[in-house]
Design an enzyme around this catalytic site. Structure first.
Site, PDB file in Angstrom:
ATOM      1  N   ARG A   1     -21.170  16.678  -8.697  1.00 51.41           N
ATOM      2  CA  ARG A   1     -20.677  16.892  -9.832  1.00 51.41           C
ATOM      3  C   ARG A   1     -19.458  16.676 -10.416  1.00 51.41           C
ATOM      4  O   ARG A   1     -19.085  16.238 -11.221  1.00 51.41           O
ATOM      5  CB  ARG A   1     -20.981  18.570 -10.214  1.00 51.41           C
ATOM      6  CG  ARG A   1     -22.465  19.220 -10.106  1.00 51.41           C
ATOM      7  CD  ARG A   1     -22.030  20.621 -10.109  1.00 51.41           C
ATOM      8  NE  ARG A   1     -22.962  20.609 -10.045  1.00 51.41           N
ATOM      9  CZ  ARG A   1     -23.812  21.695  -8.898  1.00 51.41           C
ATOM     10  NH1 ARG A   1     -22.879  22.202  -8.193  1.00 51.41           N
ATOM     11  NH2 ARG A   1     -24.748  22.226  -9.043  1.00 51.41           N
TER      12      ARG A   1
ATOM     13  N   LEU B   1      -6.655   8.782  11.668  1.00 51.93           N
ATOM     14  CA  LEU B   1      -7.362   7.287  12.080  1.00 51.93           C
ATOM     15  C   LEU B   1      -5.457   6.908  11.236  1.00 51.93           C
ATOM     16  O   LEU B   1      -5.417   6.982  10.002  1.00 51.93           O
ATOM     17  CB  LEU B   1      -8.225   7.062  10.537  1.00 51.93           C
ATOM     18  CG  LEU B   1      -9.975   7.056  11.711  1.00 51.93           C
ATOM     19  CD1 LEU B   1     -10.697   6.471  11.195  1.00 51.93           C
ATOM     20  CD2 LEU B   1      -9.965   5.906  12.785  1.00 51.93           C
ATOM     21  N   ILE B   2      -5.203   5.394  11.659  1.00 53.17           N
ATOM     22  CA  ILE B   2      -4.037   4.808  11.700  1.00 53.17           C
ATOM     23  C   ILE B   2      -4.691   3.315  10.738  1.00 53.17           C
ATOM     24  O   ILE B   2      -4.408   2.744   9.907  1.00 53.17           O
ATOM     25  CB  ILE B   2      -3.388   4.133  12.294  1.00 53.17           C
ATOM     26  CG1 ILE B   2      -2.583   5.633  12.945  1.00 53.17           C
ATOM     27  CG2 ILE B   2      -2.337   3.710  12.472  1.00 53.17           C
ATOM     28  CD1 ILE B   2      -2.065   5.815  14.598  1.00 53.17           C
TER      29      ILE B   2
ATOM     30  N   ASP C   1     -16.373  -0.870  10.184  1.00 61.55           N
ATOM     31  CA  ASP C   1     -16.138  -1.258  11.430  1.00 61.55           C
ATOM     32  C   ASP C   1     -16.644   0.170  12.102  1.00 61.55           C
ATOM     33  O   ASP C   1     -16.638   0.321  13.503  1.00 61.55           O
ATOM     34  CB  ASP C   1     -14.539  -0.930  11.604  1.00 61.55           C
ATOM     35  CG  ASP C   1     -14.072   1.082  11.144  1.00 61.55           C
ATOM     36  OD1 ASP C   1     -14.765   0.962  11.194  1.00 61.55           O
ATOM     37  OD2 ASP C   1     -12.912   0.947  11.662  1.00 61.55           O
TER      38      ASP C   1
ATOM     39  N   HIS D   1      -9.966   0.442   0.412  1.00 67.92           N
ATOM     40  CA  HIS D   1     -10.953   0.880   1.338  1.00 67.92           C
ATOM     41  C   HIS D   1     -11.221   2.187   1.041  1.00 67.92           C
ATOM     42  O   HIS D   1     -11.518   3.089   1.481  1.00 67.92           O
ATOM     43  CB  HIS D   1     -10.195   1.435   2.516  1.00 67.92           C
ATOM     44  CG  HIS D   1      -9.475   2.107   2.531  1.00 67.92           C
ATOM     45  ND1 HIS D   1      -8.435   3.575   2.306  1.00 67.92           N
ATOM     46  CD2 HIS D   1      -7.645   1.880   2.984  1.00 67.92           C
ATOM     47  CE1 HIS D   1      -7.355   3.652   2.429  1.00 67.92           C
ATOM     48  NE2 HIS D   1      -6.469   3.030   2.860  1.00 67.92           N
TER      49      HIS D   1
ATOM     50  N   ASP E   1      -7.912  -3.732   7.719  1.00 70.06           N
ATOM     51  CA  ASP E   1      -6.690  -2.788   8.160  1.00 70.06           C
ATOM     52  C   ASP E   1      -7.042  -2.966   8.860  1.00 70.06           C
ATOM     53  O   ASP E   1      -6.259  -2.200   9.886  1.00 70.06           O
ATOM     54  CB  ASP E   1      -7.332  -1.520   7.019  1.00 70.06           C
ATOM     55  CG  ASP E   1      -6.367  -0.183   7.056  1.00 70.06           C
ATOM     56  OD1 ASP E   1      -5.196  -0.960   6.823  1.00 70.06           O
ATOM     57  OD2 ASP E   1      -6.866   1.061   6.747  1.00 70.06           O
TER      58      ASP E   1
ATOM     59  N   GLU F   1       0.485  -1.496   0.549  1.00 70.04           N
ATOM     60  CA  GLU F   1       0.439  -0.166   0.008  1.00 70.04           C
ATOM     61  C   GLU F   1       1.055   1.774  -0.098  1.00 70.04           C
ATOM     62  O   GLU F   1       0.934   1.675   0.570  1.00 70.04           O
ATOM     63  CB  GLU F   1      -0.988   0.723   1.440  1.00 70.04           C
ATOM     64  CG  GLU F   1      -2.040   0.691   1.170  1.00 70.04           C
ATOM     65  CD  GLU F   1      -2.673   1.397   2.485  1.00 70.04           C
ATOM     66  OE1 GLU F   1      -3.588   1.484   2.691  1.00 70.04           O
ATOM     67  OE2 GLU F   1      -2.169   0.568   3.110  1.00 70.04           O
TER      68      GLU F   1
ATOM     69  N   HIS G   1       0.099   7.478   6.483  1.00 73.03           N
ATOM     70  CA  HIS G   1       1.394   7.519   5.975  1.00 73.03           C
ATOM     71  C   HIS G   1       2.458   8.010   5.737  1.00 73.03           C
ATOM     72  O   HIS G   1       2.023   9.354   6.320  1.00 73.03           O
ATOM     73  CB  HIS G   1       0.690   6.467   4.713  1.00 73.03           C
ATOM     74  CG  HIS G   1      -0.021   5.835   3.803  1.00 73.03           C
ATOM     75  ND1 HIS G   1       0.767   5.197   3.208  1.00 73.03           N
ATOM     76  CD2 HIS G   1      -0.752   5.427   4.788  1.00 73.03           C
ATOM     77  CE1 HIS G   1       0.087   3.881   3.602  1.00 73.03           C
ATOM     78  NE2 HIS G   1      -1.125   3.756   3.788  1.00 73.03           N
TER      79      HIS G   1
END
EC number: 3.5.1.25
Length: 390
Positions: free
Chosen positions: A231, A314-315, A252, A220, A277, A130, A142
């Protein structure tokens, strides 16, 4: 000897079919007639059985992360520990996911993630990389300092040629970046790697170009990409195409609102894939934990939710794939046989796996015994029980 499982209801393409399942001594599903001499019979007492779950995106569990470069012995032991843990969530095969790390770390860990089997453990199906060809504006957790523009770096230079040939089976990248389409074509045509679009600021047209080049997945969906707009639908707009990509969802209730999960699922039940994930804090108590090669910052675990300490970034999550299945059942009002398609049949079709993921002759005899509510009662691989709920 061969084994015939009787008095069971099989999950077949979203429906329940009452018929025996026969598995040869070599662990492959075979026709129910004629039976080999000495075939033993096991009565499953009208239980529901589904193919073993396939996890397309998992970063770690039990304190081990696939981005944790270490000695070969310690790293291999971590992979084995995780592979033995996953069957209790119904998983019999998984793609260890290495997020954006340095080229040095990719080359250090990927040789240990080539497909392999071990008795009593979920099968390592090959690595899902990823990154690092992701959009910095959609980096999420990341490390942008390790990201590359595709036109500025070769696949071989980043991952290593042998890893592309032997270990990598799925690659997530941003299709709008300069040089990305060429990388997609090479990954698909030369290395037979399935390409997924994600961590991307692509608009709808750029997503279409990515699919034309050979990408057939979205990573994801809705997370780390431009939102669906009336649009400019972006990558999520591809879900309603006549020939949609396969798309993964983290069910989740943290990464996505339940209604969004149902919205996406109903757009194409045959292309929906559930992923966790899950990161290395899965299975550990709540608290503050150190970072690692991907995330050089402290992490806060609260239930299934993991964020960078002091932020809302979020990790990942700590949910199990079986819980994702039960969530989809509850949110969409569907039966277990419909939901398990999203962790079995749909996954193997997306990545071109032909030896597992469906209960049909010639495939591996990997299956899970489920309740009507989607609770895993036992997990079997090659016709042998490897885990059972106490």
């Amino acid at each position: 000897m061969a084994t015939q499982f009787v008095n069971c209801r099989q999950c077949i393409s979203g429906t329940l079919i009452s018929r025996p399942l026969t598995i040869s001594s070599s662990g492959l599903i075979i026709p129910n007639t004629p039976l080999p001499p000495g075939t033993q019979t096991i009565d499953l007492q009208n239980a529901i059985i589904a193919p073993g779950f396939i996890e397309l995106q998992i970063n770690g569990a039990l304190g081990f992360h696939f981005a944790h470069a270490n000695t070969p012995e310690i790293y291999t032991a971590g992979v084995q520990k995780l592979a033995r843990f996953l069957p209790q969530t119904g998983v019999t095969g998984f793609f260890p996911t290495v997020p954006t790390v340095s080229s040095r770390v990719f080359k250090q860990v990927l040789p240990h993630l080539a497909p392999r089997e071990e008795e009593g453990a979920a099968t390592v199906l090959g690595a899902h990389v990823e990154g690092p060809f992701l959009a910095p504006s959609k980096k999420g957790a990341h490390d942008a300092s390790n990201m590359f523009i595709p036109s500025s770096a070769t696949l071989e230079g980043v991952y290593g040629e042998q890893n592309l040939k032997n270990s990598i089976k799925v690659c997530t990248l941003a299709p709008e970046l300069p040089g990305a389409l060429e990388h997609i074509k090479k990954l698909k045509n030369e290395y037979r790697v399935s390409v997924s679009m994600g961590h991307s600021a692509a608009n709808y047209a750029q997503g279409v170009e990515g699919m034309k080049a050979g990408a057939n997945l979205i990573t994801h969906t809705f997370n780390a990409m431009n939102p669906l707009h009336h649009r400019e639908p972006g990558l999520p707009g591809l879900l309603s195409s006549p020939t949609p990509p396969y798309f993964s969802l983290i069910a989740d209730s943290i990464h996505l609102h339940p209604n969004i999960v149902v919205f996406a699922y109903r757009s194409s039940p045959s292309h929906c894939i559930l992923v966790t994930d899950s990161i290395e804090l899965s299975g550990l108590p709540d608290g503050i934990y150190p970072g690692h090669a991907q995330i050089p910052l402290q992490q806060q675990k609260t239930g299934n939710k993991v964020t960078i300490l002091g932020t809302d970034t979020l990790i990942g999550t700590c949910i199990g794939l079986d819980e994702c299945v039960r969530n989809l059942m509850a949110w969409a009002g569907i039966r277990v046989e419909e939901a398990v398609r999203c962790v079995t049949e749909n996954v193997v079709k997306a990545v071109g796996i032909r030896d597992r993921g469906m209960l049909e002759a010639g495939r591996r005899g990997d299956f899970v015994v489920l309740s009507e509510e989607g609770v895993v009662g036992s997990t079997w691989m090659a016709g042998r029980k490897i885990w059972e709920r106490a």
